[in-house]
Scaffold this active site. Structure first.
Site, PDB file in Angstrom:
ATOM      1  N   CYS A 111       0.823  -1.219   0.000  1.00  0.00           N
ATOM      2  CA  CYS A 111       0.000   0.000   0.000  1.00  0.00           C
ATOM      3  C   CYS A 111       0.861   1.274   0.000  1.00  0.00           C
ATOM      4  O   CYS A 111       1.464   1.586  -1.011  1.00  0.00           O
ATOM      5  CB  CYS A 111      -1.017  -0.012   1.139  1.00  0.00           C
ATOM      6  SG  CYS A 111      -2.328   1.204   0.847  1.00  0.00           S
ATOM      7  N   HIS A 217      -3.993  -4.843   0.481  1.00  0.00           N
ATOM      8  CA  HIS A 217      -3.539  -5.224   1.829  1.00  0.00           C
ATOM      9  C   HIS A 217      -3.653  -6.747   2.011  1.00  0.00           C
ATOM     10  O   HIS A 217      -4.587  -7.225   2.654  1.00  0.00           O
ATOM     11  CB  HIS A 217      -4.379  -4.506   2.892  1.00  0.00           C
ATOM     12  CG  HIS A 217      -3.992  -3.084   3.089  1.00  0.00           C
ATOM     13  ND1 HIS A 217      -2.965  -2.699   3.920  1.00  0.00           N
ATOM     14  CD2 HIS A 217      -4.486  -1.947   2.542  1.00  0.00           C
ATOM     15  CE1 HIS A 217      -2.850  -1.377   3.893  1.00  0.00           C
ATOM     16  NE2 HIS A 217      -3.762  -0.902   3.069  1.00  0.00           N
ATOM     17  N   GLU A 219      -2.115  -8.640   3.951  1.00  0.00           N
ATOM     18  CA  GLU A 219      -2.010  -9.038   5.365  1.00  0.00           C
ATOM     19  C   GLU A 219      -3.382  -9.131   6.023  1.00  0.00           C
ATOM     20  O   GLU A 219      -3.539  -9.854   7.006  1.00  0.00           O
ATOM     21  CB  GLU A 219      -1.085  -8.067   6.125  1.00  0.00           C
ATOM     22  CG  GLU A 219      -1.694  -6.736   6.557  1.00  0.00           C
ATOM     23  CD  GLU A 219      -1.896  -5.738   5.427  1.00  0.00           C
ATOM     24  OE1 GLU A 219      -1.540  -6.057   4.272  1.00  0.00           O
ATOM     25  OE2 GLU A 219      -2.428  -4.641   5.694  1.00  0.00           O
TER      26      GLU A 219
END
Ligand code: MN
Length: 249
Positions: A111, A217, A219
């Site tokens: 990001c 994202h 994660e």
């Protein structure tokens, strides 16, 4: 020995009577641990020698998400929607990126990370997709409370890229929590994924090194919605392991 992965930290505003806090979001730390790495949080140090010394202890560098990069780094004035900025974080991350590339460390940039990576290597940014790119998809997902764990749009992945080999698909869904993106691509990077409106959603280095940036994202996605995104962390850690092995011999 598990590879040691530096995760750069954000810095909070100073509050009344309290100095700023420095930290990293849990999902990045959990993703590194899940993939077999040992996380080491790196504060936005003002001392370049300390940053350089930290780098010698790392086997890989993870640049996570966060606030906008200050546009002076790519020679533009700030758009009204840009900011707030963190001079300390910008300069620490730019220093670390150059040092990591010089030392051949694998880099995963997420990001804000893909944006600061592009800027560090000489590229520039679209400062506000909604107002600068007519007809663009809803990349910021501003009013979506579950944006972190929802698929906002798909990306098309370039054949032959690390991302393509790793995921084994031409298209995959991503979350999207960004109002900025890459404009002029740094000359040492190639775009390896885009959304249907042409926004750059992933980049890689030119030389087969693990220098990978994604605008989404992963994660937050692998834990909730799209488990295949864990492979990005697994591949990153595996490359960091190889790097660590060459350093130990
Ligand atoms: Mn997006």
């Amino acid at each position: 020995m598990a590879p040691c992965i530096g995760i750069t930290c954000l810095i909070s505003e100073q509050e009344l009577n309290n100095p700023p806090l420095v930290g990293a979001r849990r999902a990045y730390i959990d993703s590194v641990v899940k993939a077999g790495g040992v996380p080491l949080l790196i504060p936005p140090l003002r001392e370049n020698t300390s940053l350089d010394q930290l780098l010698t202890r790392l086997d890989g560098l993870l640049i996570p998400g966060g606030a906008d990069v200050e546009p002076e780094h790519y020679g533009e004035d700030a758009h009204p929607t840009s900011g707030p900025f963190s001079k300390e974080r910008d300069s620490a991350e730019i220093r670390l990126i150059h040092g990591a590339i010089q030392g051949g460390l694998p880099i995963l940039a997420i990001c804000r990370g893909i944006q600061v990576l592009n800027v560090a290597l000489g590229g520039s940014l679209i400062q506000d997709i909604p107002s600068c790119v007519p007809g663009s998809l809803n990349h910021p997902q501003k009013n979506n409370p579950s944006a972190r764990t929802s698929i906002a749009h798909e990306i098309s992945i370039e054949d032959g890229s690390i991302l393509h080999k790793m995921l084994g698909v031409d298209r995959i869904g991503v979350n999207s929590l960004h109002h900025q993106s890459i404009k002029r691509l740094a000359s040492s990077l190639k775009a390896t994924a885009r959304s249907s409106d042409g926004i750059v959603e992933a980049v890689e280095g030119m030389g087969g090194e693990f220098l990978v940036g994604v605008q989404c994202h992963p994660e937050s996605l692998w834990q909730a919605t799209e488990p295949r995104w864990l492979r990005l962390f697994e591949e990153f850690i595996s490359r960091c392991n190889q790097k660590a092995a060459t350093l130990r011999h």
